[in-house]
Design an enzyme around this catalytic site. Structure first.
Site, PDB file in Angstrom:
ATOM      1  N   ALA A   1       0.841  -1.193   0.000  1.00 50.03           N
ATOM      2  CA  ALA A   1       0.000   0.000   0.000  1.00 50.03           C
ATOM      3  C   ALA A   1       0.878   1.245   0.000  1.00 50.03           C
ATOM      4  O   ALA A   1       2.013   1.219   0.482  1.00 50.03           O
ATOM      5  CB  ALA A   1      -0.915   0.012   1.229  1.00 50.03           C
ATOM      6  N   ASP A   2       0.334   2.313  -0.541  1.00 50.74           N
ATOM      7  CA  ASP A   2       1.013   3.598  -0.508  1.00 50.74           C
ATOM      8  C   ASP A   2      -0.044   4.684  -0.405  1.00 50.74           C
ATOM      9  O   ASP A   2      -1.050   4.637  -1.118  1.00 50.74           O
ATOM     10  CB  ASP A   2       1.869   3.814  -1.754  1.00 50.74           C
ATOM     11  CG  ASP A   2       2.850   4.954  -1.548  1.00 50.74           C
ATOM     12  OD1 ASP A   2       3.771   4.794  -0.726  1.00 50.74           O
ATOM     13  OD2 ASP A   2       2.686   6.002  -2.197  1.00 50.74           O
TER      14      ASP A   2
END
Length: 189
Positions: free
Chosen positions: A67-68
């Site tokens: 995730a970012d």
């Protein structure tokens, strides 16, 4: 087996609170944006690269969650501030206006033939920020809280006083849109 390709304590806490079993294996990837890269392209690329980097050394049956999260105001990507001065600049840009928090989420695993497959999605939350004084900005930046947060603030921390409303997923702003992750996990298994 789920592996979180992140060292974010907030992401780990959100997964634990949702009663999702996982282990942590932080990904080592270059997080610099490419020239003229669209914010959505950037977060999905980062999520995919993080998940794939960890998948290479993961067990065959593992699913890797990458995730970012970024903050976007006027088309500018605000990542994590490098220092207090940058935190103050970012907070000044957010003061008195709305911005987007965008998280790219990737689930990567191997199919029956051992080939890597990935599903990538984005979550967007609109956040309204009250006008804050330069003294408040300086005091908050000096507290250290903004230093490891995209956009230089924590909605769940002291900055909560300046956020009168959001449109979208609260947990996305914390760092992981947990309902979306759960739906993706359900489809993957």
């Amino acid at each position: 087996m789920l592996i979180l390709a992140s060292q974010s304590p907030r992401r780990a806490e959100l997964l634990r609170n949702a009663r999702i079993s996982f282990e942590i294996r932080p990904a080592e990837v270059d997080e610099r944006a490419h020239q003229n890269e669209d914010p959505f392209e950037y977060v999905t690329r980062m999520a995919r690269e993080k998940a794939r980097a960890v998948l290479t050394s993961a067990p065959q049956d593992a699913t890797v969650l990458g995730a970012d999260t970024i903050v976007v105001v006027d088309g500018e990507i605000l990542g994590k501030p490098a220092d207090q001065a940058e935190a103050q600049r970012m907070l000044g840009k957010l003061s008195g206006r709305s911005h987007q928090v965008i998280t790219g989420v990737c689930l990567a695993r191997r199919n029956a033939h051992g080939a890597a497959v990935a599903e990538v999605e984005c979550e967007v939350t609109e956040v309204e920020f009250s006008a804050i004084s330069s003294a408040e900005i300086a005091d908050y930046a000096a507290s250290g809280e903004p230093m490891d947060k995209a956009g230089a603030y924590a909605i769940q921390g002291r900055a909560s006083r300046w956020i009168p409303r959001i449109r979208g997923c609260y947990f996305n702003v914390v760092g992981l849109p947990i309902a979306r992750v759960c739906a993706m996990l359900a489809r993957a298994h």
